[in-house]
Design a protein around this motif. Structure first.
Motif, PDB file in Angstrom:
ATOM      1  N   ARG A   1      -8.699  -1.547  -1.109  1.00 30.81           N
ATOM      2  CA  ARG A   1      -9.118  -2.881  -1.998  1.00 30.81           C
ATOM      3  C   ARG A   1      -8.997  -3.170  -3.321  1.00 30.81           C
ATOM      4  O   ARG A   1      -8.603  -4.258  -3.887  1.00 30.81           O
ATOM      5  CB  ARG A   1     -10.944  -2.905  -1.807  1.00 30.81           C
ATOM      6  CG  ARG A   1     -11.434  -3.107  -0.366  1.00 30.81           C
ATOM      7  CD  ARG A   1     -12.760  -3.470  -0.614  1.00 30.81           C
ATOM      8  NE  ARG A   1     -13.628  -2.349  -0.883  1.00 30.81           N
ATOM      9  CZ  ARG A   1     -14.031  -1.191  -0.278  1.00 30.81           C
ATOM     10  NH1 ARG A   1     -13.755  -1.302   1.342  1.00 30.81           N
ATOM     11  NH2 ARG A   1     -14.857  -0.214  -0.533  1.00 30.81           N
ATOM     12  N   ALA A   2      -8.693  -1.904  -3.928  1.00 34.10           N
ATOM     13  CA  ALA A   2      -8.341  -1.694  -5.333  1.00 34.10           C
ATOM     14  C   ALA A   2      -6.476  -2.260  -5.667  1.00 34.10           C
ATOM     15  O   ALA A   2      -6.496  -2.982  -6.654  1.00 34.10           O
ATOM     16  CB  ALA A   2      -8.551  -0.294  -5.840  1.00 34.10           C
TER      17      ALA A   2
ATOM     18  N   HIS B   1     -10.784  -9.232 -17.237  1.00 34.20           N
ATOM     19  CA  HIS B   1     -10.710  -7.888 -16.744  1.00 34.20           C
ATOM     20  C   HIS B   1      -9.492  -7.246 -17.235  1.00 34.20           C
ATOM     21  O   HIS B   1      -8.409  -7.874 -17.636  1.00 34.20           O
ATOM     22  CB  HIS B   1     -10.247  -8.118 -15.260  1.00 34.20           C
ATOM     23  CG  HIS B   1     -10.155  -7.234 -14.371  1.00 34.20           C
ATOM     24  ND1 HIS B   1      -9.231  -6.118 -14.664  1.00 34.20           N
ATOM     25  CD2 HIS B   1     -10.877  -6.655 -13.315  1.00 34.20           C
ATOM     26  CE1 HIS B   1      -9.546  -4.996 -13.490  1.00 34.20           C
ATOM     27  NE2 HIS B   1     -10.498  -5.198 -13.281  1.00 34.20           N
TER      28      HIS B   1
ATOM     29  N   TYR C   1      -7.089  -5.215 -16.354  1.00 36.55           N
ATOM     30  CA  TYR C   1      -5.749  -5.434 -15.894  1.00 36.55           C
ATOM     31  C   TYR C   1      -5.294  -6.846 -15.997  1.00 36.55           C
ATOM     32  O   TYR C   1      -4.060  -7.093 -16.127  1.00 36.55           O
ATOM     33  CB  TYR C   1      -5.900  -5.087 -14.238  1.00 36.55           C
ATOM     34  CG  TYR C   1      -6.291  -3.548 -13.776  1.00 36.55           C
ATOM     35  CD1 TYR C   1      -5.729  -2.693 -14.753  1.00 36.55           C
ATOM     36  CD2 TYR C   1      -6.714  -3.359 -12.644  1.00 36.55           C
ATOM     37  CE1 TYR C   1      -6.048  -1.267 -14.669  1.00 36.55           C
ATOM     38  CE2 TYR C   1      -6.730  -1.781 -12.408  1.00 36.55           C
ATOM     39  CZ  TYR C   1      -6.440  -0.772 -13.507  1.00 36.55           C
ATOM     40  OH  TYR C   1      -6.560   0.277 -13.118  1.00 36.55           O
TER      41      TYR C   1
ATOM     42  N   ASP D   1     -12.258   6.345   1.245  1.00 36.31           N
ATOM     43  CA  ASP D   1     -11.329   6.505  -0.013  1.00 36.31           C
ATOM     44  C   ASP D   1     -10.248   5.669   0.390  1.00 36.31           C
ATOM     45  O   ASP D   1      -9.754   4.863  -0.467  1.00 36.31           O
ATOM     46  CB  ASP D   1     -10.837   7.918  -0.130  1.00 36.31           C
ATOM     47  CG  ASP D   1     -12.126   8.748  -1.013  1.00 36.31           C
ATOM     48  OD1 ASP D   1     -12.927   8.027  -1.582  1.00 36.31           O
ATOM     49  OD2 ASP D   1     -11.957   9.854  -0.864  1.00 36.31           O
TER      50      ASP D   1
ATOM     51  N   TYR E   1       0.904  -1.177  -0.063  1.00 34.84           N
ATOM     52  CA  TYR E   1       0.076   0.006  -0.008  1.00 34.84           C
ATOM     53  C   TYR E   1       0.993   1.311   0.035  1.00 34.84           C
ATOM     54  O   TYR E   1       0.488   2.453  -0.011  1.00 34.84           O
ATOM     55  CB  TYR E   1      -0.873   0.155   1.131  1.00 34.84           C
ATOM     56  CG  TYR E   1      -1.719  -1.312   1.254  1.00 34.84           C
ATOM     57  CD1 TYR E   1      -2.813  -1.566   0.309  1.00 34.84           C
ATOM     58  CD2 TYR E   1      -1.308  -2.147   2.357  1.00 34.84           C
ATOM     59  CE1 TYR E   1      -3.373  -2.919   0.569  1.00 34.84           C
ATOM     60  CE2 TYR E   1      -1.945  -3.485   2.504  1.00 34.84           C
ATOM     61  CZ  TYR E   1      -3.007  -3.776   1.370  1.00 34.84           C
ATOM     62  OH  TYR E   1      -3.605  -5.145   1.610  1.00 34.84           O
TER      63      TYR E   1
ATOM     64  N   SER F   1      -6.806  -6.317  -5.151  1.00 35.30           N
ATOM     65  CA  SER F   1      -7.472  -6.576  -6.458  1.00 35.30           C
ATOM     66  C   SER F   1      -6.327  -6.671  -7.596  1.00 35.30           C
ATOM     67  O   SER F   1      -6.433  -7.786  -8.236  1.00 35.30           O
ATOM     68  CB  SER F   1      -8.747  -5.824  -6.917  1.00 35.30           C
ATOM     69  OG  SER F   1      -8.984  -6.453  -8.119  1.00 35.30           O
ATOM     70  N   ILE F   2      -5.745  -5.661  -7.754  1.00 35.83           N
ATOM     71  CA  ILE F   2      -4.638  -5.596  -8.767  1.00 35.83           C
ATOM     72  C   ILE F   2      -3.567  -6.645  -8.579  1.00 35.83           C
ATOM     73  O   ILE F   2      -3.190  -7.432  -9.157  1.00 35.83           O
ATOM     74  CB  ILE F   2      -3.895  -4.151  -8.524  1.00 35.83           C
ATOM     75  CG1 ILE F   2      -5.030  -3.194  -9.448  1.00 35.83           C
ATOM     76  CG2 ILE F   2      -2.734  -4.309  -9.712  1.00 35.83           C
ATOM     77  CD1 ILE F   2      -4.570  -1.803  -9.109  1.00 35.83           C
TER      78      ILE F   2
ATOM     79  N   GLN G   1     -11.232   2.057  -0.358  1.00 35.03           N
ATOM     80  CA  GLN G   1     -11.361   1.917  -1.580  1.00 35.03           C
ATOM     81  C   GLN G   1     -10.099   1.674  -2.478  1.00 35.03           C
ATOM     82  O   GLN G   1      -9.555   0.888  -3.175  1.00 35.03           O
ATOM     83  CB  GLN G   1     -12.109   3.127  -2.144  1.00 35.03           C
ATOM     84  CG  GLN G   1     -12.166   2.710  -4.055  1.00 35.03           C
ATOM     85  CD  GLN G   1     -12.887   4.178  -4.559  1.00 35.03           C
ATOM     86  OE1 GLN G   1     -13.407   4.857  -3.831  1.00 35.03           O
ATOM     87  NE2 GLN G   1     -13.056   4.067  -5.928  1.00 35.03           N
ATOM     88  N   ALA G   2      -9.075   2.244  -1.857  1.00 34.65           N
ATOM     89  CA  ALA G   2      -7.523   2.083  -2.638  1.00 34.65           C
ATOM     90  C   ALA G   2      -7.075   1.018  -2.131  1.00 34.65           C
ATOM     91  O   ALA G   2      -6.434   0.499  -3.116  1.00 34.65           O
ATOM     92  CB  ALA G   2      -6.744   3.418  -2.030  1.00 34.65           C
TER      93      ALA G   2
END
Length: 475
Positions: free
Chosen positions: A183-184, A224, A226, A177, A137, A187-188, A180-181
């Motif tokens: 989790r994103a 997806h 990505y 936010d 992160y 996911s990546i 959200q960051a």
């Protein structure tokens, strides 16, 4: 006592010191282990002097501030802030962290370890690693440092993401936010791992399959975007899809004016890069087409899509007036008796020129010599020259009517030039001599071979690369 991720060994990990500044507010310090101090060329007997703040825990106002530091003695930034700009991360209104303490903060190291274990999952919870955000992160920190001059990040439920209106040193990230960051990014990571696993499995399969003579497989790229990208990169392919290309072009088009105003040199560099990449792709396509036995129509389409190649053949600035122009009828678009492949005009004088496109396979010399060392032009070459000259004659005869009927008045026929693109440059000294003697005496029709045009494109590419090299060296 909470163990966090592992049992701490003071000799290996160092220790924590907790100081109660005032009731329900403590400061927590990291005391480095002796081996880290020795690695940093510091006196291990003075460990207490090198203690460095790790935490502020405020139970009254319910916030916790982390001071991320580097705890590894073999690093040049030992005991210094872990990040380049951000020095503190504050968790505001941390109900999870303080649950179980009845509004009272811990005053012993064991209690602090319990607090660390309850930090959100995006955080490093082991003080031996300097706290702060876990490595996956770190991009959140990078984004804040890039987009602001703030030295403290505050994650809060009741704040909108952005710099503090009164203190630019503080950058708020709303809890929503931040999640959200997080989790994103998770996911990546998952998509990247899945893509890498798929490529590894397929690669191993294909190596064995090739030895056994059975069909190979393509890795499953999924749906997806990505994952498709990661799969392509893992395979060594980094080409953009048409959709991605359109997105990039659209974004550039939307911001071209502002880029030109604020960063003209970057836009010029980008334009140069695009032109060079486009030229190289064009050269590759040209080479592939030369290797095929294509009809005249395919080559006419190619030059219609890339008219600047005709500029190079013609030798001065031209504008295409029309492809498949009727030069013997009443209108350029009509069904005239004489059709030229391209009608162009000089962009400065409006003088017109006629282009005839044949194929690379068209013979330009006869196979047998007329005399020793002398070869005559082929029937195809002679016929093509006469065809172009006849088109010129018809066009000059009909020019007044064509201009009136077409309402195209900015074309002139002062000295209509004819250009013929045909065949390939011949092999052998005698054949080359015969060809050059013939075409240099063809004053009314300029003859250019397909491979000569390709060589001009290659030379242009080399010129652009050489011209770009000094700029890249400066960058």
């Amino acid at each position: 006592m909470a163990l966090g991720f592992r049992q701490h060994d003071p000799a290996r990990d160092g220790t924590l010191e907790v100081e109660e500044v005032h009731p329900n507010f403590v400061e927590v310090y990291f005391v480095p282990p002796e081996h880290s101090l020795r690695a940093a060329n510091l006196d291990p007997k003075k460990a207490k002097q090198y203690r460095t703040k790790l935490l502020d825990i405020n139970g009254q106002h319910r916030f916790l501030t982390i001071y991320p530091i580097n705890t590894f003695g073999d690093k040049s930034d030992f005991l210094k802030p872990k990040y380049g700009q951000v020095e503190r991360i504050t968790l505001d209104d941390t109900h999870i962290v303080f649950s179980g303490f009845d509004e009272a903060v811990p005053t012993e190291a064991e209690g602090v370890l319990d607090v660390l274990e309850k930090l959100p999952s995006a955080f490093t919870k082991d003080y031996a690693y300097g706290l702060g955000l876990a490595k996956p992160y770190r991009f959140i920190i990078d984004a804040v440092e890039e987009l602001s001059a703030s030295r403290e990040i505050v994650i809060a439920s009741d704040q909108l993401t952005g710099p503090d209106a009164k203190d630019a040193q503080i950058f708020y990230i709303s809890k929503q936010d931040f999640e959200q960051a997080r989790r994103a990014l998770n996911s990546i990571d998952n998509l990247a791992q899945t893509a890498a696993r798929a490529v590894k499995e397929t690669t191993a399969h294909n190596i064995i399959a090739e030895r056994l003579g059975v069909p190979k497989l393509e890795p499953k790229a999924g749906r997806h975007p990505y994952r498709k990208l990661f799969t392509a990169v893992a395979q060594g392919k980094e080409e953009l899809s048409e959709e991605d290309q359109n997105a990039v072009i659209g974004a550039l088009s939307s911001h071209a004016a502002s880029i030109a105003e604020e960063h003209p040199e970057k836009l010029a560099k980008l334009r140069g890069d695009i032109e060079l990449v486009t030229l190289e792709a064009l050269i590759k396509r040209y080479e592939e087409m030369l290797g095929e036995n294509l009809a005249e129509g395919r080559w006419q389409d190619f030059f219609n899509e890339n008219p600047f190649i005709l500029n190079m053949a013609f030798g001065y600035p031209v504008i295409k007036v029309r492809d498949q122009a009727s030069v013997g009828g009443r209108k350029l678009s009509g069904d005239g008796e004489k059709i030229t492949d391209f009608l162009v005009k000089n962009s400065l004088t409006n003088n017109t020129a006629i282009f005839e496109i044949k194929t690379p396979q068209t013979a330009i010399l006869n196979k047998t010599p007329f005399r020793d060392g002398v070869f005559t032009p082929s029937a195809d070459l002679s016929g093509s020259i006469n065809q172009a000259l006849d088109q010129k004659y018809q066009f000059q005869k009909q020019i007044a009517q064509i201009k009136d009927n077409t309402r195209l008045y900015d074309i002139e026929s002062y000295a209509v030039h004819c250009c013929l693109v045909i065949g390939r440059a011949p092999d052998g000294d005698d054949r080359k001599k015969s060809f050059e003697l013939f075409r240099r005496n063809s004053k009314d029709v300029e003859i250019v071979t397909f491979d000569e045009l390709l060589e001009k494109l290659r030379q242009l590419s080399v010129f652009l690369r050489v011209a770009d090299a000094p700029q890249k060296a400066k960058d």
